[in-house]
Design a protein around this motif. Structure first.
Motif, PDB file in Angstrom:
ATOM      1  N   LEU B  95       0.751  -1.163  -0.098  1.00 58.60           N
ATOM      2  CA  LEU B  95      -0.030   0.009  -0.069  1.00 58.60           C
ATOM      3  C   LEU B  95       0.731   1.568  -0.015  1.00 58.60           C
ATOM      4  N   SER B  96       0.255   2.225  -0.124  1.00 62.75           N
ATOM      5  CA  SER B  96       1.017   3.567  -0.112  1.00 62.75           C
ATOM      6  C   SER B  96       1.513   4.010   1.095  1.00 62.75           C
ATOM      7  N   SER B  97       0.872   3.453   2.329  1.00 61.51           N
ATOM      8  CA  SER B  97       1.218   3.629   3.600  1.00 61.51           C
ATOM      9  C   SER B  97       2.354   2.604   3.962  1.00 61.51           C
ATOM     10  N   ASP B  98       2.941   1.824   3.073  1.00 64.17           N
ATOM     11  CA  ASP B  98       3.931   0.808   3.235  1.00 64.17           C
ATOM     12  C   ASP B  98       5.268   1.053   4.162  1.00 64.17           C
ATOM     13  N   PRO B  99       5.662   0.594   5.063  1.00 71.10           N
ATOM     14  CA  PRO B  99       6.678   0.898   5.789  1.00 71.10           C
ATOM     15  C   PRO B  99       8.014   1.056   5.054  1.00 71.10           C
ATOM     16  N   ASP B 100       8.145   0.060   4.112  1.00 75.15           N
ATOM     17  CA  ASP B 100       9.266  -0.220   3.366  1.00 75.15           C
ATOM     18  C   ASP B 100       9.156  -0.515   1.961  1.00 75.15           C
ATOM     19  N   PRO B 101       8.669   0.449   1.190  1.00 73.10           N
ATOM     20  CA  PRO B 101       7.937   0.062   0.016  1.00 73.10           C
ATOM     21  C   PRO B 101       8.910  -0.518  -0.926  1.00 73.10           C
ATOM     22  N   ARG B 102      10.218  -0.280  -1.119  1.00 73.61           N
ATOM     23  CA  ARG B 102      10.991  -0.492  -2.267  1.00 73.61           C
ATOM     24  C   ARG B 102      11.721  -1.824  -1.720  1.00 73.61           C
ATOM     25  N   TRP B 103      11.301  -2.582  -0.820  1.00 68.02           N
ATOM     26  CA  TRP B 103      11.720  -4.021  -0.542  1.00 68.02           C
ATOM     27  C   TRP B 103      10.645  -5.096  -0.150  1.00 68.02           C
ATOM     28  N   PRO B 104      11.108  -6.276  -0.189  1.00 71.62           N
ATOM     29  CA  PRO B 104      10.234  -7.306  -0.038  1.00 71.62           C
ATOM     30  C   PRO B 104       9.716  -7.040   1.532  1.00 71.62           C
ATOM     31  N   VAL B 105       8.554  -7.525   2.174  1.00 68.15           N
ATOM     32  CA  VAL B 105       8.152  -7.391   3.293  1.00 68.15           C
ATOM     33  C   VAL B 105       9.059  -8.128   4.540  1.00 68.15           C
ATOM     34  N   TRP B 106       9.951  -9.127   3.977  1.00 68.47           N
ATOM     35  CA  TRP B 106      10.675  -9.790   4.912  1.00 68.47           C
ATOM     36  C   TRP B 106      11.693  -9.010   5.929  1.00 68.47           C
ATOM     37  N   ARG B 107      12.001  -7.909   5.365  1.00 71.31           N
ATOM     38  CA  ARG B 107      12.768  -7.115   6.258  1.00 71.31           C
ATOM     39  C   ARG B 107      12.342  -6.254   7.117  1.00 71.31           C
ATOM     40  N   VAL B 108      11.076  -6.085   7.252  1.00 68.90           N
ATOM     41  CA  VAL B 108      10.215  -5.306   8.133  1.00 68.90           C
ATOM     42  C   VAL B 108       9.984  -6.097   9.347  1.00 68.90           C
ATOM     43  N   ALA B 109      11.039  -5.871  10.499  1.00 69.01           N
ATOM     44  CA  ALA B 109      10.677  -6.204  11.804  1.00 69.01           C
ATOM     45  C   ALA B 109       9.398  -5.720  12.473  1.00 69.01           C
ATOM     46  N   HIS B 110       8.512  -6.634  12.672  1.00 67.29           N
ATOM     47  CA  HIS B 110       7.273  -6.013  13.491  1.00 67.29           C
ATOM     48  C   HIS B 110       6.594  -7.285  14.407  1.00 67.29           C
ATOM     49  N   GLU B 111       5.767  -6.726  15.098  1.00 65.07           N
ATOM     50  CA  GLU B 111       4.925  -7.747  16.038  1.00 65.07           C
ATOM     51  C   GLU B 111       3.831  -8.187  15.052  1.00 65.07           C
ATOM     52  N   PRO B 112       3.450  -9.490  15.101  1.00 66.42           N
ATOM     53  CA  PRO B 112       2.270  -9.924  14.328  1.00 66.42           C
ATOM     54  C   PRO B 112       0.964  -9.025  14.679  1.00 66.42           C
ATOM     55  N   GLN B 113       0.248  -8.568  13.779  1.00 68.05           N
ATOM     56  CA  GLN B 113      -0.903  -7.867  14.010  1.00 68.05           C
ATOM     57  C   GLN B 113      -2.295  -8.793  13.703  1.00 68.05           C
ATOM     58  N   THR B 114      -2.848  -9.245  14.627  1.00 67.36           N
ATOM     59  CA  THR B 114      -4.310  -9.726  14.446  1.00 67.36           C
ATOM     60  C   THR B 114      -5.393  -9.009  14.553  1.00 67.36           C
ATOM     61  N   LEU B 115      -6.270  -9.273  13.727  1.00 72.01           N
ATOM     62  CA  LEU B 115      -7.474  -8.574  13.819  1.00 72.01           C
ATOM     63  C   LEU B 115      -8.623  -9.144  14.957  1.00 72.01           C
ATOM     64  N   ALA B 116      -9.491  -8.112  15.406  1.00 72.67           N
ATOM     65  CA  ALA B 116     -10.677  -8.411  16.254  1.00 72.67           C
ATOM     66  C   ALA B 116     -11.568  -9.227  15.543  1.00 72.67           C
ATOM     67  N   PRO B 117     -12.170  -9.996  15.872  1.00 72.86           N
ATOM     68  CA  PRO B 117     -13.186 -10.860  15.275  1.00 72.86           C
ATOM     69  C   PRO B 117     -14.023 -10.418  14.180  1.00 72.86           C
ATOM     70  N   GLY B 118     -14.567  -9.226  14.580  1.00 73.63           N
ATOM     71  CA  GLY B 118     -15.649  -8.353  13.745  1.00 73.63           C
ATOM     72  C   GLY B 118     -14.732  -7.826  12.569  1.00 73.63           C
ATOM     73  N   ALA B 119     -13.482  -7.246  12.807  1.00 65.74           N
ATOM     74  CA  ALA B 119     -12.674  -6.689  11.790  1.00 65.74           C
ATOM     75  C   ALA B 119     -12.351  -8.028  10.772  1.00 65.74           C
ATOM     76  N   LEU B 120     -12.015  -9.028  11.443  1.00 64.43           N
ATOM     77  CA  LEU B 120     -11.458 -10.030  10.514  1.00 64.43           C
ATOM     78  C   LEU B 120     -12.546 -10.546   9.594  1.00 64.43           C
ATOM     79  N   ARG B 121     -13.853 -10.876  10.193  1.00 62.29           N
ATOM     80  CA  ARG B 121     -14.968 -11.232   9.579  1.00 62.29           C
ATOM     81  C   ARG B 121     -15.028 -10.283   8.152  1.00 62.29           C
ATOM     82  N   GLU B 122     -15.062  -8.876   8.507  1.00 64.81           N
ATOM     83  CA  GLU B 122     -15.361  -7.877   7.298  1.00 64.81           C
ATOM     84  C   GLU B 122     -14.254  -7.913   6.201  1.00 64.81           C
ATOM     85  N   ARG B 123     -13.014  -8.026   6.813  1.00 68.40           N
ATOM     86  CA  ARG B 123     -11.808  -8.040   5.741  1.00 68.40           C
ATOM     87  C   ARG B 123     -12.121  -9.316   4.769  1.00 68.40           C
TER      88      ARG B 123
END
Lengths: 134, 134
Positions: B95-123
């Motif tokens: 996305l345009s908000s990507d933290p490291d847009p020029r590189w593959p995702v694998w170099r972006v260290a982060h805590e896994p972000q799980t969705l709440a059940p309602g947001a998960l169902r919506e997505r």
């Protein structure tokens, strides 16, 4: 990338059905190959079904040739385009000597490893022979 | 992965022609989806041509649906299998908000972000609607 498709040069491996194959100049991961779509497009869903099928067959044929030459534990296939959107696949044989075998290559910081001209020609010839046999 | 293909559960998005789609539990990169081949195989060149074509059409259809929902700058498509060899694609809208847009995702260290059940169902519902429309 569009200019690369128009040219050949030292890293050119061969023409496939709808794409051209080039060795990555950095051979730290031995056999890393690019498969570059001959025309300009940026996403798989922009291609017609026959063109997409021909492209995945090119990718598959190149991967099989790399597997024959490099005997990887696993092949990696990546279509990214974050820096250069023109469709180009990274085909990367992951060998038993891999420094970080459980993860994609992108986390392995390293100095680019270019081959001397003779070794480069030999590697390209080995891949060409495997492509022709496969 | 073979067990996952047999099951559905909270992350299941839908059945495609020869594969099944699941949302990645970690939605730090919004829309990260897995497309998992229904039968067990590990390399593209192990598939028959018709099966490989059906698989790349599934991947393309899922990528188009993600593009419609998430409006990425670029889609990333990765078939790796370094940890689990069973053919599964990572489809990642960048996305345009990507933290490291020029590189593959694998170099972006982060805590896994799980969705709440309602947001998960919506997505998941949004992706399903785009899949059905596409």
């Amino acid at each position: 990338m569009c200019a690369r498709v128009a040219g050949e040069g030292d890293l050119f491996v061969g023409d496939l059905a709808v794409s051209r194959a080039y060795l990555n100049a950095d051979q730290f991961f031995p056999g890393w190959l690019f498969v570059v779509l001959g025309r300009h497009a940026t996403e798989l869903y922009e291609l017609s079904a026959p063109e997409r099928h021909a492209l995945v067959d090119d990718v598959s044929r190149a991967a099989r040739a790399l597997a024959e030459v490099f005997r990887p534990v696993k092949m990696n296939y990546e279509l990214l385009g974050n820096q250069v959107a023109h469709i180009h696949w990274h085909l990367i044989p992951r060998l038993s000597s891999d420094p970080d075998p459980r993860w994609p290559v992108w986390r392995v910081a390293h100095e680019p490893q270019t081959l001397a001209p003779g070794a480069l020609r030999e590697r390209i010839e080995a891949i060409r022979r495997a492509l022709e046999g496969g």
